[in-house]
Scaffold this motif. Structure first.
Motif, PDB file in Angstrom:
ATOM      1  N   VAL A 104      58.459  60.265 -11.176  1.00 39.92           N
ATOM      2  CA  VAL A 104      58.907  61.647 -10.960  1.00 39.92           C
ATOM      3  C   VAL A 104      59.103  61.909  -9.476  1.00 39.92           C
ATOM      4  N   VAL A 105      58.143  61.474  -8.658  1.00 44.50           N
ATOM      5  CA  VAL A 105      58.248  61.678  -7.212  1.00 44.50           C
ATOM      6  C   VAL A 105      59.412  60.871  -6.638  1.00 44.50           C
ATOM      7  N   ALA A 106      59.487  59.575  -6.989  1.00 43.63           N
ATOM      8  CA  ALA A 106      60.502  58.695  -6.408  1.00 43.63           C
ATOM      9  C   ALA A 106      61.912  59.150  -6.745  1.00 43.63           C
ATOM     10  N   TYR A 107      62.160  59.457  -8.016  1.00 45.74           N
ATOM     11  CA  TYR A 107      63.519  59.794  -8.406  1.00 45.74           C
ATOM     12  C   TYR A 107      63.907  61.209  -7.995  1.00 45.74           C
ATOM     13  N   ASN A 108      62.945  62.105  -7.925  1.00 48.87           N
ATOM     14  CA  ASN A 108      63.254  63.406  -7.328  1.00 48.87           C
ATOM     15  C   ASN A 108      63.610  63.244  -5.855  1.00 48.87           C
ATOM     16  N   CYS A 109      62.865  62.382  -5.158  1.00 50.95           N
ATOM     17  CA  CYS A 109      63.128  62.175  -3.731  1.00 50.95           C
ATOM     18  C   CYS A 109      64.527  61.623  -3.497  1.00 50.95           C
ATOM     19  N   ILE A 110      64.902  60.598  -4.249  1.00 49.25           N
ATOM     20  CA  ILE A 110      66.207  59.993  -3.994  1.00 49.25           C
ATOM     21  C   ILE A 110      67.333  60.928  -4.399  1.00 49.25           C
ATOM     22  N   GLN A 111      67.135  61.713  -5.447  1.00 48.65           N
ATOM     23  CA  GLN A 111      68.179  62.654  -5.856  1.00 48.65           C
ATOM     24  C   GLN A 111      68.322  63.762  -4.817  1.00 48.65           C
ATOM     25  N   ILE A 112      67.202  64.299  -4.385  1.00 48.86           N
ATOM     26  CA  ILE A 112      67.228  65.409  -3.425  1.00 48.86           C
ATOM     27  C   ILE A 112      67.738  64.939  -2.066  1.00 48.86           C
ATOM     28  N   SER A 113      67.430  63.700  -1.697  1.00 46.10           N
ATOM     29  CA  SER A 113      67.863  63.202  -0.386  1.00 46.10           C
ATOM     30  C   SER A 113      69.379  63.227  -0.260  1.00 46.10           C
ATOM     31  N   VAL A 114      70.077  62.970  -1.364  1.00 44.29           N
ATOM     32  CA  VAL A 114      71.534  62.909  -1.312  1.00 44.29           C
ATOM     33  C   VAL A 114      72.145  64.284  -1.072  1.00 44.29           C
ATOM     34  N   TYR A 115      71.430  65.350  -1.423  1.00 40.67           N
ATOM     35  CA  TYR A 115      71.936  66.690  -1.107  1.00 40.67           C
ATOM     36  C   TYR A 115      72.117  66.855   0.396  1.00 40.67           C
ATOM     37  N   GLY A 116      71.208  66.279   1.177  1.00 35.33           N
ATOM     38  CA  GLY A 116      71.340  66.358   2.625  1.00 35.33           C
ATOM     39  C   GLY A 116      72.566  65.615   3.117  1.00 35.33           C
ATOM     40  N   LEU A 117      72.765  64.383   2.634  1.00 38.56           N
ATOM     41  CA  LEU A 117      73.917  63.595   3.043  1.00 38.56           C
ATOM     42  C   LEU A 117      75.215  64.256   2.594  1.00 38.56           C
ATOM     43  N   PHE A 118      75.227  64.769   1.369  1.00 36.75           N
ATOM     44  CA  PHE A 118      76.448  65.390   0.855  1.00 36.75           C
ATOM     45  C   PHE A 118      76.825  66.620   1.681  1.00 36.75           C
ATOM     46  N   GLY A 119      75.845  67.488   1.925  1.00 37.03           N
ATOM     47  CA  GLY A 119      76.127  68.690   2.698  1.00 37.03           C
ATOM     48  C   GLY A 119      76.659  68.369   4.084  1.00 37.03           C
ATOM     49  N   TRP A 120      76.045  67.395   4.741  1.00 40.62           N
ATOM     50  CA  TRP A 120      76.480  66.985   6.080  1.00 40.62           C
ATOM     51  C   TRP A 120      77.866  66.364   6.028  1.00 40.62           C
ATOM     52  N   SER A 121      78.130  65.519   5.025  1.00 43.69           N
ATOM     53  CA  SER A 121      79.419  64.833   4.916  1.00 43.69           C
ATOM     54  C   SER A 121      80.569  65.815   4.719  1.00 43.69           C
ATOM     55  N   VAL A 122      80.364  66.798   3.829  1.00 44.01           N
ATOM     56  CA  VAL A 122      81.418  67.783   3.582  1.00 44.01           C
ATOM     57  C   VAL A 122      81.622  68.666   4.809  1.00 44.01           C
ATOM     58  N   ALA A 123      80.518  69.112   5.405  1.00 38.73           N
ATOM     59  CA  ALA A 123      80.623  69.977   6.584  1.00 38.73           C
ATOM     60  C   ALA A 123      81.358  69.260   7.715  1.00 38.73           C
ATOM     61  N   THR A 124      81.073  67.977   7.905  1.00 42.78           N
ATOM     62  CA  THR A 124      81.733  67.194   8.952  1.00 42.78           C
ATOM     63  C   THR A 124      83.223  67.043   8.675  1.00 42.78           C
ATOM     64  N   PHE A 125      83.565  66.740   7.432  1.00 41.62           N
ATOM     65  CA  PHE A 125      84.967  66.562   7.047  1.00 41.62           C
ATOM     66  C   PHE A 125      85.764  67.850   7.233  1.00 41.62           C
ATOM     67  N   VAL A 126      85.204  68.965   6.777  1.00 41.35           N
ATOM     68  CA  VAL A 126      85.880  70.255   6.892  1.00 41.35           C
ATOM     69  C   VAL A 126      86.052  70.644   8.352  1.00 41.35           C
ATOM     70  N   GLN A 127      85.032  70.388   9.152  1.00 44.57           N
ATOM     71  CA  GLN A 127      85.109  70.725  10.576  1.00 44.57           C
ATOM     72  C   GLN A 127      86.179  69.909  11.287  1.00 44.57           C
ATOM     73  N   GLN A 128      86.276  68.631  10.934  1.00 45.73           N
ATOM     74  CA  GLN A 128      87.281  67.763  11.557  1.00 45.73           C
ATOM     75  C   GLN A 128      88.694  68.148  11.153  1.00 45.73           C
ATOM     76  N   LYS A 129      88.873  68.574   9.902  1.00 38.42           N
ATOM     77  CA  LYS A 129      90.221  68.853   9.394  1.00 38.42           C
ATOM     78  C   LYS A 129      90.686  70.275   9.679  1.00 38.42           C
ATOM     79  N   THR A 130      89.757  71.229   9.714  1.00 39.42           N
ATOM     80  CA  THR A 130      90.150  72.638   9.858  1.00 39.42           C
ATOM     81  C   THR A 130      89.569  73.318  11.086  1.00 39.42           C
ATOM     82  N   GLY A 131      88.555  72.705  11.689  1.00 40.40           N
ATOM     83  CA  GLY A 131      87.898  73.330  12.832  1.00 40.40           C
ATOM     84  C   GLY A 131      86.882  74.380  12.415  1.00 40.40           C
TER      85      GLY A 131
END
Length: 481
Positions: A104-131
């Motif tokens: 429960v701890v391990a799989y919650n951790c790995i699932q939740i960790s990707v929310y951080g990467l996803f949020g950063w990845s989208v924010a970076t892409f949008v900032q680069q393309k639209t400012g």
């Protein structure tokens, strides 16, 4: 009078999944494109070792050894809890409960960790393309809501979504790999496959990060109750998942080094991170195709989020159904058969953890993604070791048609080799986190796993003493051990 619970039952959906659909779930959990663009580039950067491709060649057979006993158990035990019923039937119920808490701890951790990467990845892409500078956590929240809604739908619908995403991202990986391999930079293209370039100081960190990239393949048994012919389907899906990801990671890690140059890959990875992979695409395939590949990089993360969400929800369901956790978690939607209570619980936990990192001002990638990802991979290796021990003990008491290779030799080899990997992870914990080995962080982060073990054994002791009937049903077996 109709109660609020009338729409729920305790059974999962009728068998709807075949081997191909389960492969979609477990390979999508690994997130091949984000594991390659993000994970492999990080491995080069953190370890400074160019033999990363060879690490996948070494690890795939080790994981296949684990899969031998794991698949053999799937023919005897079908339970959405996957790991913990295997351990409960092999090693004992209290140990099974402890493993379930670690899962429960391990799989919650790995699932939740990707929310951080996803949020950063989208924010970076949008900032680069639209400012436009939009906080990363807003994107994380948006995808959290989407995943939560999909998690409450029929499992075969989720499989179709994951199947489409997985096929597209694998196609993108192959296109970029071909571009890298057919346009080699100066240097020895075979150097990354030379054992002398892998088995050096720091090799433990390489194996630890490479194991993390594979994480997800072992979740096939989670869908045993919802698949057709589980005695065959789970084993097939597990072997296919290991083979497919092993080939993808080996070829992609090599293509990355060849495309940039074996002598330059470490330095470039340290400077550009995931940009190394997209740089190869940009140089040889052009900007429009690179943008498409980056979008698939984002959908790869989404697929991983959805896959791990489904796995965690089913783990909660199994534990609630048997009374190990609150029984309300054992409810499923009567119409869709989805473990909606477990799905909602996972979403709430993710929301709380992500919000905590936001309030604390922590970085979404270097802290949220990295810290929780390391906890998760450590926990998964520990679980696999315990499951392999349980396989040996189960077949010692319940001899069947399995060969000595299936019931003893392969699981024993898996225990030894995985224990070595686990030791290497612990010894390289500081390096993996980018801290000194004596840092407080290296002692704090393994804490949730240790706490899960303690709470699991405590819960088992309480159930055995106060609720022996509930304890007797743990893992789907009868009689109090």
């Amino acid at each position: 009078m109709v109660t609020a619970a009338s729409g729920f039952t305790r059974g999962l959906a009728r068998p709807r999944l075949g081997a191909a659909q389960i492969v979609f779930f477990v390979v999508a959990a690994s997130g091949p494109l984000f594991a390659i663009a993000g994970g492999i580039s990080t491995t080069y950067a953190v370890t400074g070792i160019i033999g990363v491709p060879l690490s996948f060649v070494v690890l795939a057979p080790v994981l296949a050894l684990f899969a031998v006993g794991y698949a053999a158990m799937s023919r005897h035990i079908t339970n959405a809890g996957a790991f913990y019923p295997y351990v409960a039937n092999g090693t004992g119920r209290s140990t099974g409960i402890a493993v379930s808490f670690v899962a429960v701890v391990a799989y919650n951790c790995i699932q939740i960790s990707v929310y951080g990467l996803f949020g950063w990845s989208v924010a970076t892409f949008v900032q680069q393309k639209t400012g436009t500078d939009i906080p990363w956590w807003l994107w994380s929240l948006a995808i959290l809501l989407v995943v939560g809604v999909l998690g409450a739908l029929r499992v075969d619908i989720n499989a179709k979504v994951l199947g489409v995403v997985l096929i597209l991202e694998c196609a993108a990986i192959l296109v970029v790999d071909i571009a890298g391999l057919t346009n080699p930079a100066p240097g020895d293209s075979l150097a990354p496959l030379d054992p002398a370039n892998l088995f050096v100081t720091g090799v433990g960190a390489v194996f630890a990060l490479s194991v993390a990239a594979f994480t997800g393949f072992e979740g096939a048994a989670t869908y045993g109750e919802e698949c057709r012919h589980p005695s065959r389907t789970v084993a097939r899906a597990t072997y296919v998942a290991i083979g497919l990801t092993g080939v993808l990671y080996t070829v992609s890690a090599l293509a990355m080094a060849v495309g940039v140059g074996p002598s330059e890959i470490v330095g470039q990875a340290q400077q550009q991170g995931p940009g190394v992979f997209f740089g190869i695409s940009g140089r040889h395939l052009g900007s429009p195709i690179t943008d498409i590949v980056y979008i698939l990089f984002l959908t790869s993360q989404f697929a991983s989020l959805l896959s791990f969400h489904n796995a965690v929800a089913r783990c909660f369901f199994a534990l609630g159904r048997e009374g190990v956790l609150p029984e309300a978690l054992g409810r499923t939607n009567r119409r869709t058969g989805s473990p909606v209570a477990g799905s909602l619980t996972q979403s709430v936990i993710a929301l709380v953890v992500v919000a905590g990192f936001v309030v604390a001002g922590r970085h979404p990638v270097f802290e949220l993604f990295t810290w929780l990802g390391v906890i998760a991979s450590t926990g998964v290796v520990l679980i696999m070791i315990t499951v392999s021990v349980a396989v040996i003990q189960f077949f010692r008491r319940h001899p069947g048609t399995e060969t000595s290779w299936q019931r003893l030799i392969a699981p024993a080899l898996a225990v030894l080799l995985l224990a070595g990997v686990f030791l290497l992870i612990i010894l390289n914990f500081g390096r993996l986190l980018g801290t000194q080995s004596g840092s407080t962080l290296t002692w704090i982060l393994p804490g949730p796993l240790l706490l899960a073990v303690i709470l699991g054994y405590t819960r088992g002791a309480v159930l055995r003493r106060r609720k022996p009937a509930v304890y007797a049903k743990v893992g789907g077996t009868g009689g109090v051990r």
